[in-house]
Design an enzyme around this catalytic site. Structure first.
Site, short mmCIF file in Angstrom:
data_model
loop_
_atom_site.label_atom_id
_atom_site.label_comp_id
_atom_site.label_asym_id
_atom_site.label_seq_id
_atom_site.Cartn_x
_atom_site.Cartn_y
_atom_site.Cartn_z
N TYR A 54 -3.41 -10.30 -3.12
CA TYR A 54 -3.62 -9.57 -1.87
C TYR A 54 -4.61 -10.30 -0.96
CZ TYR A 54 -4.88 -5.87 1.39
OH TYR A 54 -5.13 -5.16 2.53
N LYS A 98 -6.50 -9.92 16.39
CA LYS A 98 -6.56 -8.89 17.43
C LYS A 98 -7.28 -9.36 18.69
CE LYS A 98 -4.61 -5.75 14.66
NZ LYS A 98 -3.29 -5.17 14.87
N ASP A 105 46.69 -25.83 5.48
CA ASP A 105 45.71 -26.74 6.05
C ASP A 105 45.27 -27.69 4.92
OD1 ASP A 105 43.47 -27.74 7.60
OD2 ASP A 105 42.21 -26.41 6.38
N TYR A 106 44.67 -28.82 5.28
CA TYR A 106 44.33 -29.79 4.24
C TYR A 106 42.85 -29.72 3.84
CZ TYR A 106 44.13 -34.12 1.63
OH TYR A 106 43.92 -35.03 0.62
N LEU A 158 0.88 -0.53 17.30
CA LEU A 158 1.17 0.88 17.48
C LEU A 158 0.13 1.56 18.35
CD1 LEU A 158 2.36 1.84 13.91
CD2 LEU A 158 3.75 1.37 15.92
N GLU A 176 0.61 4.55 20.90
CA GLU A 176 -0.05 5.85 20.72
C GLU A 176 -0.80 6.25 21.98
OE1 GLU A 176 -2.34 5.08 17.21
OE2 GLU A 176 -0.60 5.19 15.90
N ASP A 207 7.21 -5.34 4.28
CA ASP A 207 6.18 -6.30 4.64
C ASP A 207 5.98 -7.53 3.75
OD1 ASP A 207 4.88 -6.74 6.90
OD2 ASP A 207 3.15 -5.47 6.51
N ARG A 241 -10.22 -6.05 5.26
CA ARG A 241 -10.21 -7.28 4.43
C ARG A 241 -11.58 -7.99 4.41
NH1 ARG A 241 -4.60 -8.98 7.36
NH2 ARG A 241 -3.66 -6.97 6.96
N ARG A 244 0.84 -1.20 0.00
CA ARG A 244 0.00 0.00 0.00
C ARG A 244 0.86 1.25 0.00
NH1 ARG A 244 -5.65 0.61 1.32
NH2 ARG A 244 -6.46 -1.23 0.32
C1 GDG Z 1 0.68 -3.81 11.18
C2 GDG Z 1 0.99 -4.93 12.17
C3 GDG Z 1 2.43 -3.35 13.47
C4 GDG Z 1 -6.04 5.31 12.55
N1 GDG Z 1 -7.36 5.26 12.64
C5 GDG Z 1 -7.67 4.06 13.03
C6 GDG Z 1 -6.48 3.35 13.19
N2 GDG Z 1 -5.48 4.17 12.88
C7 GDG Z 1 -4.04 3.90 12.93
C8 GDG Z 1 -3.57 3.81 14.37
C9 GDG Z 1 -2.27 3.04 14.24
C10 GDG Z 1 -2.55 2.11 13.07
O1 GDG Z 1 -3.69 2.63 12.39
C11 GDG Z 1 -2.81 0.69 13.49
O2 GDG Z 1 -1.58 0.07 13.72
P1 GDG Z 1 -1.33 -1.28 14.50
O3 GDG Z 1 0.12 -1.41 14.77
O4 GDG Z 1 -2.11 -1.28 15.75
O5 GDG Z 1 -1.91 -2.48 13.62
P2 GDG Z 1 -1.89 -3.01 12.06
O6 GDG Z 1 -2.67 -2.14 11.18
O7 GDG Z 1 -2.33 -4.42 12.13
O8 GDG Z 1 -0.37 -2.93 11.60
C12 GDG Z 1 1.29 -4.36 13.54
C13 GDG Z 1 2.17 -2.34 12.36
O9 GDG Z 1 1.87 -2.95 11.12
C14 GDG Z 1 3.38 -1.43 12.17
O10 GDG Z 1 4.51 -2.15 11.86
O11 GDG Z 1 2.52 -2.67 14.69
O12 GDG Z 1 1.65 -5.38 14.44
O13 GDG Z 1 -0.08 -5.86 12.26
O14 GDG Z 1 -1.21 3.88 13.92
O15 GDG Z 1 -3.41 5.09 14.86
N3 GDG Z 1 -6.46 2.06 13.58
C15 GDG Z 1 -7.62 1.46 13.82
N4 GDG Z 1 -8.82 2.12 13.69
C16 GDG Z 1 -8.90 3.40 13.30
O16 GDG Z 1 -9.99 3.99 13.15
N5 GDG Z 1 -7.60 0.18 14.17
#
Ligand code: GDG
Length: 738
Positions: A94, A287, A507-508, A385, A389, A148, A320, A17
């Site tokens: 995908y 999750k 060495d051999y 994350l 956050e 990724d 998805r 993406r």
């Molecule tokens: C993959 C890995 C790894 C904004 N609005 C919403 C929302 N966001 C932002 C959050 C956060 C991000 O999306 C979600 O990040 P996560 O890390 O929690 O999860 P994945 O999307 O599964 O990310 C994960 C990441 O890549 C980075 O390497 O940490 O383990 O699976 O920044 O602020 N998120 C949600 N709803 C919203 O409305 N869920």
């Protein structure tokens, strides 16, 4: 429109993406920030580094005009170069291979995996599509940073096109245990694809460990402190826990519109003094949403005093939805929320506020800010994350994070209340503890976590990754620099010609002759004998064969060569054919009887391995055994012997696919003292391939030509690729007959 820049290096970020997504609503094209954790990271990189992005825009244009319009917009406004992928391919690549095979497998949901050949084929095809875009835009000087699991074949495609290029790969999801990874029918291709990179980054050390063990078990490559030797290239695997944009959070919290929003929420939510529990996830089975809901249900059953005293805001973003398991999950979550609200809700209070849509970050922040407890409980998560956050938003250090121990973030956020999501009791107890935690305790935990996140923010993550790619390149260049190239070869020959008293230490096994399946098969061939005779007969040369083999074999194989012999790593030496064999002082071999049964036991348990008995040493060879099993068993045996032989005068060595026990103080360097102590040499050449040859390199004067055969760490000044290259060098030396 194509930007080709071969003169100056740039960073090229490639991910499935793009940081922005294109969509069409009511006939109008829209460009929005992409959802998810990876997109969050990409936004941050783009703030700091001069980078361009290559990726899928999430949209298939209806005609060429629209395609060009999107391209222009994305390139000029966002530095994003779209890779358009037809919907049929998106379905298989995908929604198919990436999200029905790799995603569940890497998150330990192996029963959810589909293994469809046609999806794998499309995955390969789409990786090729990305590659075609890359070569149009990139130059060999550029730094490629691939992100990724969607693009795991791309590193080796780029490597083939630009052998000298700098390629980094970062995996945002867990790398599973090798036992799980090996389930994948195309596991070797995936690993080989990844090993095209110079640096492989993971969120946690645990994932690095799993990756390294898969590489060893499936491809047979060992590693040294995370460095894998792939041909003549060193590839590194390391952990780089991704952080958040801490500064941006602090700034946004000061923004009047966000402050207002926070105040409004506080008025609404805190008016009735209810505590706020928050969770934010993509609606994904990894999750742990149903498990969390069941934990809350139990909490409500066990703690009636908490009824009507909290509100749980559960924000789920659709994800998805075309994959079957996701729609099933949606149904399950809907019904659980209904059940719990129905069971415990009353007029004026519903325990769960369920929001099913995407909220932009600025809308999320007020929620993080007012929440008393964040319930972040994935079953598996590369990092997560959201947990970070939440902590970053807690400017006043108040709030409690309940975090699943199987999220990558748990490794850094140890002050959180760590839970096992599958244990409902554990979840319910943690929630109670979080709700009842004193302010003092909250502040103590938060302060530590915030400090850590402040120091390791997302910029630090990106910086350290890019810096490390450069370090690996330096390491490779250093290695390349050590190669005995044509120029150094000429110098060596020239010094050889000029000198009169030369000492040649060879060495051999693995140096003069390639390894064979069984040690007894490595007899010298006619060519080798001819080379050695020629060297030994040169009056200016003193030739010594420096081996770990027993003296009988050396004499049998090399008896006709008028040279010195060093057997069993120095337990025995024969100064010249006119001398008798001399034994290292004080040696006895009685101890072997005690060790033999232990090693023999391993010979039986590891098919293909064998025990070699020498007069003053005993060795277990596992070159021909299954790499997976022998790696496991060799470490086990090594550890056991180290302990077993502590306080004895025996030492254990882990050589090249061999574990050997011998008397302490016996090594090739010591064994060579009768030759090295003579101060007459004006030229010394030492060639060896193994760990045991390092003892020789160590004791040589700095002017000596020390050469390691093969790659990897060594004290030798130079290296040569193979026994064949060693022979070529020696043949050159035989041409000088003085
Ligand atoms: C993959 C890995 C790894 C904004 N609005 C919403 C929302 N966001 C932002 C959050 C956060 C991000 O999306 C979600 O990040 P996560 O890390 O929690 O999860 P994945 O999307 O599964 O990310 C994960 C990441 O890549 C980075 O390497 O940490 O383990 O699976 O920044 O602020 N998120 C949600 N709803 C919203 O409305 N869920």
């Amino acid at each position: 429109m194509r930007r080709k820049n071969n003169t100056k290096s740039k960073i090229i970020i490639i991910s499935n993406r793009l940081p922005v997504t294109v969509s069409k609503r009511k006939g109008t094209l829209k460009v929005q920030q992409s959802p998810g954790g990876l997109a969050t990271g990409l936004q941050a990189i783009r703030k700091e580094k001069e980078a361009i992005f290559i990726g899928w825009p999430g949209y298939w244009p209806v005609n060429n005009k629209e395609k060009r319009f999107i391209e222009n917009n994305l390139i000029y406004h966002h530095q994003c170069y779209p890779v358009f992928i037809p919907p049929t391919e998106i379905n298989k690549y995908y929604y198919g291979f990436a999200n029905r095979t790799l995603w569940p497998l890497f998150h330990y949901f192996s029963t959810y995996c589909a293994f469809e050949k046609s999806e794998w084929e499309t995955y390969k095809k789409v990786n090729q599509r990305f590659f075609q875009k890359v070569i149009k835009l990139a130059g060999p000087e550029d730094i490629f940073w691939i992100h990724d699991y969607h693009l795991m074949l791309l590193p080796s495609l780029i490597r083939e096109a630009f052998p000298q290029s700098s390629v980094g790969f970062f995996l945002h999801i867990p790398f599973p245990s090798s036992e799980v990874f090996r389930i994948l029918p195309w596991r070797k291709e995936v690993l080989e694809g990844l090993l095209g990179a110079d640096l492989l980054g993971f969120h946690a050390y645990e994932y690095v460990r799993h990756f390294l063990s898969s590489v060893l078990r499936l491809l047979g490559y060992e590693h040294e402190f995370g460095a894998i030797q792939v041909g003549n290239r060193t590839v590194k695997a390391e952990s780089f826990p991704m952080g958040v944009d801490f500064q941006q959070v602090e700034e946004l919290l000061e923004k009047p519109s966000i402050k207002n929003e926070i105040d409004k929420l506080k008025d609404e939510m805190w008016a009735d003094k209810k505590k706020i529990i928050l969770s934010v996830d993509r609606l994904d089975y990894t999750k742990g949403i149903p498990q969390r809901l069941k934990g809350i249900e139990l909490f409500l059953e066990k703690n009636p005093k908490w009824h009507n005293r909290f509100t749980y805001i559960m924000l789920c973003v659709p994800s998805r939805t075309k994959v079957n398991y996701y729609s099933l999950l949606k149904e399950e979550v809907d019904s659980l929320v209904g059940r719990i609200n129905g069971r415990f809700g009353r007029l004026g209070w519903v325990p769960i506020y369920y929001i099913y849509r995407f909220l932009p970050f600025e809308k999320l922040m007020p929620l993080y800010s007012v929440a008393d407890v964040a319930l972040i409980t994935p079953l598996r998560d590369g990092m997560n994350l959201v947990a970070k956050e939440f902590v970053a938003c807690k400017k006043d250090n108040r709030g409690v994070l309940v975090l699943s121990e199987t999220a990558g973030a748990a490794a850094e956020l140890g002050e959180a209340l760590l839970v096992n999501v599958n244990n409902r009791e554990d979840m319910a107890d943690a929630l109670l503890q979080a709700l009842e935690m004193s302010e003092e305790e909250q502040v103590r935990g938060m302060e530590f976590m915030r400090k850590r996140l402040f120091e390791n923010d997302v910029f630090q993550w990106a910086r350290s990754f890019i810096e490390e790619i450069k370090e690996v390149k330096k390491m490779q260049a250093h290695c390349e620099h050590r190669k005995l190239n044509e120029e150094w070869g000429k110098r060596l020959i020239c010094d050889f010609k000029k000198s009169k008293n030369r000492l040649l230490l060879l060495d051999y096994d693995g140096t003069l002759i390639s390894f064979t399946k069984k040690p007894e098969q490595a007899k010298p061939d006619v060519e080798l004998i001819r080379i050695l005779l020629s060297l030994a007969n040169n009056p200016g040369n003193t030739l010594v064969i420096v081996s770990g083999r027993d003296r009988k074999t050396l004499e049998q194989w090399l008896g006709e060569v008028p040279c010195g012999l060093l057997a069993e790593h120095g337990a025995w030496i024969r100064r010249s054919p006119d001398h008798e064999w001399e034994k290292h002082k004080g040696l006895s071999g009685e101890w072997k009887e005690q060790l033999k049964p232990i090693l023999k036991n391993y010979e039986i348990r590891v098919p293909g391995s064998l025990v070699e008995e020498k007069e003053y040493g005993i060795a277990w060879h596992y070159r021909n055994a299954n790499p997976e099993l022998s790696q496991l068993k060799s470490s086990e045996l090594f550890d056991y012997l180290i302990e077993f032989l502590a306080n004895t005068d025996l030492q254990v060595m882990h050589g090249n696919k061999v574990i050997e026990v011998r008397v302490f103080g016996i090594d090739k360097g010591n064994g060579l003292m009768p030759w090295l102590s003579k101060n007459k040499w004006d030229f010394i050449l030492a060639v060896g391939d193994d760990w045991t040859d390092e003892d020789v390199f160590k004791v040589l004067p700095s002017t000596a030509y020390s050469i390691k055969v093969g790659y990897g760490q060594s004290q030798a000044r130079f290296y040569l690729e193979s026994p064949k290259a060693t022979r070529n060098l020696l043949v050159e030396l035989t041409k000088i007959q003085k």
